[in-house]
Design a protein around this motif. Structure first.
Motif, mmCIF file in Angstrom:
data_model
loop_
_atom_site.group_PDB
_atom_site.id
_atom_site.type_symbol
_atom_site.label_atom_id
_atom_site.label_comp_id
_atom_site.label_asym_id
_atom_site.label_seq_id
_atom_site.Cartn_x
_atom_site.Cartn_y
_atom_site.Cartn_z
ATOM 1 N N THR A 166 3.671 -14.614 -0.184
ATOM 2 C CA THR A 166 4.812 -13.711 0.141
ATOM 3 C C THR A 166 4.587 -12.428 -0.853
ATOM 4 O O THR A 166 4.465 -11.157 -0.397
ATOM 5 C CB THR A 166 6.127 -14.188 0.138
ATOM 6 O OG1 THR A 166 6.066 -15.219 1.060
ATOM 7 C CG2 THR A 166 7.001 -13.207 0.130
ATOM 8 N N ALA A 167 4.350 -12.834 -2.027
ATOM 9 C CA ALA A 167 4.489 -11.721 -3.177
ATOM 10 C C ALA A 167 3.219 -10.777 -3.154
ATOM 11 O O ALA A 167 3.245 -9.674 -3.119
ATOM 12 C CB ALA A 167 4.428 -12.405 -4.690
ATOM 13 N N ALA A 168 2.133 -11.467 -2.686
ATOM 14 C CA ALA A 168 1.007 -10.657 -2.563
ATOM 15 C C ALA A 168 0.789 -9.724 -1.150
ATOM 16 O O ALA A 168 0.653 -8.641 -1.285
ATOM 17 C CB ALA A 168 -0.331 -11.619 -2.133
ATOM 18 N N LYS A 169 1.620 -10.131 -0.255
ATOM 19 C CA LYS A 169 1.808 -9.438 1.022
ATOM 20 C C LYS A 169 2.868 -8.361 0.820
ATOM 21 O O LYS A 169 2.310 -7.445 1.055
ATOM 22 C CB LYS A 169 2.377 -10.215 2.113
ATOM 23 C CG LYS A 169 2.708 -9.658 3.303
ATOM 24 C CD LYS A 169 3.159 -10.463 4.436
ATOM 25 C CE LYS A 169 3.514 -9.903 5.836
ATOM 26 N NZ LYS A 169 4.227 -10.524 6.819
ATOM 27 N N LYS A 170 3.896 -8.506 0.060
ATOM 28 C CA LYS A 170 4.729 -7.343 0.106
ATOM 29 C C LYS A 170 4.033 -6.472 -1.259
ATOM 30 O O LYS A 170 4.336 -5.237 -1.122
ATOM 31 C CB LYS A 170 6.075 -8.187 -0.942
ATOM 32 C CG LYS A 170 6.809 -8.977 -0.011
ATOM 33 C CD LYS A 170 7.425 -8.138 1.109
ATOM 34 C CE LYS A 170 7.960 -8.982 2.174
ATOM 35 N NZ LYS A 170 8.536 -8.104 3.473
ATOM 36 N N GLU A 171 3.172 -7.127 -2.100
ATOM 37 C CA GLU A 171 2.577 -6.034 -3.053
ATOM 38 C C GLU A 171 1.809 -5.012 -2.359
ATOM 39 O O GLU A 171 1.610 -3.913 -2.411
ATOM 40 C CB GLU A 171 1.845 -6.805 -3.951
ATOM 41 C CG GLU A 171 0.935 -6.120 -4.971
ATOM 42 C CD GLU A 171 -0.125 -6.830 -5.701
ATOM 43 O OE1 GLU A 171 -1.252 -6.341 -6.137
ATOM 44 O OE2 GLU A 171 0.076 -8.162 -5.762
ATOM 45 N N LEU A 172 1.097 -5.538 -1.351
ATOM 46 C CA LEU A 172 0.229 -4.772 -0.560
ATOM 47 C C LEU A 172 0.971 -3.658 0.247
ATOM 48 O O LEU A 172 0.577 -2.667 0.306
ATOM 49 C CB LEU A 172 -0.620 -5.741 0.528
ATOM 50 C CG LEU A 172 -1.839 -4.995 1.415
ATOM 51 C CD1 LEU A 172 -2.555 -4.257 0.300
ATOM 52 C CD2 LEU A 172 -2.610 -5.999 2.192
ATOM 53 N N GLU A 173 2.039 -4.215 1.112
ATOM 54 C CA GLU A 173 2.901 -3.502 1.733
ATOM 55 C C GLU A 173 3.662 -2.433 0.975
ATOM 56 O O GLU A 173 3.834 -1.110 1.432
ATOM 57 C CB GLU A 173 4.140 -4.250 2.340
ATOM 58 C CG GLU A 173 3.531 -5.119 3.469
ATOM 59 C CD GLU A 173 4.770 -5.988 4.013
ATOM 60 O OE1 GLU A 173 5.751 -6.079 3.479
ATOM 61 O OE2 GLU A 173 4.393 -6.716 4.831
ATOM 62 N N ALA A 174 3.747 -2.486 -0.254
ATOM 63 C CA ALA A 174 4.280 -1.610 -1.251
ATOM 64 C C ALA A 174 3.236 -0.313 -1.529
ATOM 65 O O ALA A 174 3.657 0.849 -1.900
ATOM 66 C CB ALA A 174 4.605 -2.000 -2.649
ATOM 67 N N LEU A 175 1.915 -0.752 -0.988
ATOM 68 C CA LEU A 175 1.066 0.321 -1.339
ATOM 69 C C LEU A 175 1.055 1.328 -0.128
ATOM 70 O O LEU A 175 0.599 2.502 -0.020
ATOM 71 C CB LEU A 175 -0.463 -0.059 -1.056
ATOM 72 C CG LEU A 175 -0.631 -1.017 -2.389
ATOM 73 C CD1 LEU A 175 -2.042 -1.595 -2.134
ATOM 74 C CD2 LEU A 175 -0.381 -0.439 -3.798
ATOM 75 N N LEU A 176 1.598 0.864 1.082
ATOM 76 C CA LEU A 176 1.731 1.861 2.340
ATOM 77 C C LEU A 176 3.191 2.569 2.323
ATOM 78 O O LEU A 176 3.914 2.539 3.200
ATOM 79 C CB LEU A 176 1.589 1.037 3.292
ATOM 80 C CG LEU A 176 0.453 0.066 3.824
ATOM 81 C CD1 LEU A 176 0.560 -0.709 4.668
ATOM 82 C CD2 LEU A 176 -0.884 0.856 3.425
ATOM 83 N N GLY A 177 3.447 3.361 1.264
ATOM 84 C CA GLY A 177 4.756 4.191 0.917
ATOM 85 C C GLY A 177 4.229 5.715 1.024
ATOM 86 O O GLY A 177 5.280 6.462 0.905
ATOM 87 N N GLY A 178 3.215 6.085 1.652
ATOM 88 C CA GLY A 178 2.894 7.429 1.868
ATOM 89 C C GLY A 178 3.709 8.148 3.016
ATOM 90 O O GLY A 178 4.163 7.600 3.701
ATOM 91 N N GLU A 179 3.763 9.627 2.972
ATOM 92 C CA GLU A 179 4.684 10.321 3.779
ATOM 93 C C GLU A 179 4.432 9.921 5.319
ATOM 94 O O GLU A 179 5.308 9.917 5.993
ATOM 95 C CB GLU A 179 4.375 11.763 3.570
ATOM 96 C CG GLU A 179 5.042 12.629 4.377
ATOM 97 C CD GLU A 179 5.029 14.177 4.231
ATOM 98 O OE1 GLU A 179 5.510 15.043 5.120
ATOM 99 O OE2 GLU A 179 4.431 14.375 3.068
ATOM 100 N N ALA A 180 3.201 9.584 5.442
ATOM 101 C CA ALA A 180 2.775 9.475 7.192
ATOM 102 C C ALA A 180 2.481 8.091 7.284
ATOM 103 O O ALA A 180 1.897 7.701 8.378
ATOM 104 C CB ALA A 180 1.918 10.510 7.449
ATOM 105 N N ASP A 181 2.360 7.172 6.350
ATOM 106 C CA ASP A 181 1.673 5.765 6.492
ATOM 107 C C ASP A 181 2.306 4.944 7.566
ATOM 108 O O ASP A 181 1.585 4.159 8.173
ATOM 109 C CB ASP A 181 1.912 5.208 5.071
ATOM 110 C CG ASP A 181 0.860 5.460 3.913
ATOM 111 O OD1 ASP A 181 0.188 6.361 4.558
ATOM 112 O OD2 ASP A 181 0.904 5.003 2.619
ATOM 113 N N SER A 182 3.437 4.916 7.695
ATOM 114 C CA SER A 182 4.157 4.212 9.012
ATOM 115 C C SER A 182 3.954 4.747 10.130
ATOM 116 O O SER A 182 4.016 4.186 11.284
ATOM 117 C CB SER A 182 5.459 4.124 8.663
ATOM 118 O OG SER A 182 6.060 5.775 8.918
#
Length: 376
Positions: free
Chosen positions: A107-123
């Protein structure tokens, strides 16, 4: 504690550290207080766009804090349980807590990776373009292999893939293809794939069974949200219609319904050939606006801009990743030095590890050399 569990705990701790850095945990509570104060202002909703953005940013911060604190608390609770169980020699509790920690690591590894997708248009949803490069027939086949790879990756993510345009190769494969990939964080994941991809293999088209090297380029840019206004003046574009057919006789247009839009100031060319002429015009214009938006994002992000400038032609010296199928099996990303021998898995869409390595490198601000030194 067993060595295996020590490694698990250390991995969770590392993920927590990186999550905390991305969140800027020390200042996060103060930023939340500022958000709370702002939303109490009665005049806030006079500007709907500003208010909605503020509310989204506030909720994102709340969710990020909850994830960080939740992992931290679960780690502490299970370590305490193991400590008490060891004193009481309760193997059942120890086993349950160790299993919980193993799951927490994932879970922590997944959340760590998701935290990298925080750019303006990443979503955002994303457009994905593939063009064959140096290598002729070989590269057209390689471009088709890349298209299949990304489609399989998208399917595994549960994303929807829409073909926008396609030009068949003269003998096999495709000269070019454009797709719209629809799903949360589609652009955030795929943005690291822009560049030249190199394939080394025994050619299935060479009777002498010689080894061939092929190149194809990949270009990724976000679908522009409806609330993002990109102005395109009519004097700056040229619109052409033409007849087009896809690979293998598929997607054949019997009328001149395909649309090509050229943005004269930048030289950007976008096409759509899968719908009616009216729909193709809309699709192509949306793609053009997305390309222009990507240029603006690049200007704001020096690292992304540098990668784009260095992208170059689809040929020798410009590749970001090599896929070697002969004389050995290896996929290697030349930016991060991440490599895997599972070539079959990668070509079947198992790309998350390669993407994650690039996202992590960009997030840390490390150069390729620094990343390689760290791995060594």
């Amino acid at each position: 504690m067993r060595a295996e569990m020590t490694n698990v705990v250390n991995a969770i701790g590392k993920s927590l550290e990186l999550l905390g850095q991305r969140l800027d945990f020390e200042t996060a509570p103060y930023r939340l207080e500022e958000f709370n104060a702002l939303i109490e202002d009665p005049a806030l909703w006079d500007d709907q766009d500003r208010a909605q953005k503020l509310m989204r940013d506030r909720q994102l911060l709340i969710d990020s804090l909850a994830v960080y604190e939740g992992i931290k608390l679960e780690l502490s609770d299970n370590l305490e349980m193991i400590e008490l169980a060891e004193l009481e020699n309760d193997s059942g509790v120890i086993r349950d807590s160790e299993n919980a920690l193993k799951n927490l690591k994932k879970t922590a590894a997944k959340k760590e990776l998701e935290a990298l997708l925080g750019g303006e248009a990443d979503s955002n949803d994303t457009f994905l373009e593939i063009n064959s490069g140096a290598g002729g027939t070989e590269s057209c086949d390689w471009a088709l292999m890349l298209a299949r790879m990304y489609i399989r990756w998208a399917e595994k993510k549960g994303y929807k893939v829409e073909l926008q345009s396609e030009t068949a190769g003269e003998e096999v494969g495709i000269k070019s293809a454009s797709y719209k990939i629809i799903g949360h964080n589609a652009y955030g994941w795929l943005k690291s794939e822009s560049g030249v991809h190199r394939l080394v293999r025994i050619s299935p088209f060479d009777a002498a069974a010689k080894r061939h090297t092929s190149f194809s380029s990949v270009w990724v840019y976000p679908v522009v949200d409806d609330n993002i206004d990109i102005e395109v003046q009519s004097k700056d574009i040229r619109i052409d219609t033409y007849r087009s057919s896809g690979a293998g006789g598929q997607h054949v247009n019997t009328t001149d319904s395909a649309v090509r839009i050229t943005h004269i100031p930048t030289g950007i060319v976008v096409t759509s050939s899968e719908k009616s002429q009216h729909q193709n015009r809309e699709i192509a214009m949306k793609a053009l606006k997305s390309r222009l938006y990507q240029i603006e994002l690049d200007r704001r992000n020096a690292a992304v801009n540098e990668a784009h400038e260095n992208k170059g032609d689809a040929g020798w010296g410009n590749q970001i990743r090599s896929y070697v199928l002969h004389p050995y099996q290896m996929v290697k990303d030349l930016r991060t030095s991440y490599e895997t021998s599972d070539t079959k898995g990668v070509l079947d869409g198992d790309l998350d590890s390669l993407m994650a390595a690039t996202l992590a490198m960009k997030a840390s601000g490390k150069s390729r050399a620094e990343t390689k030194d760290a791995q060594n």
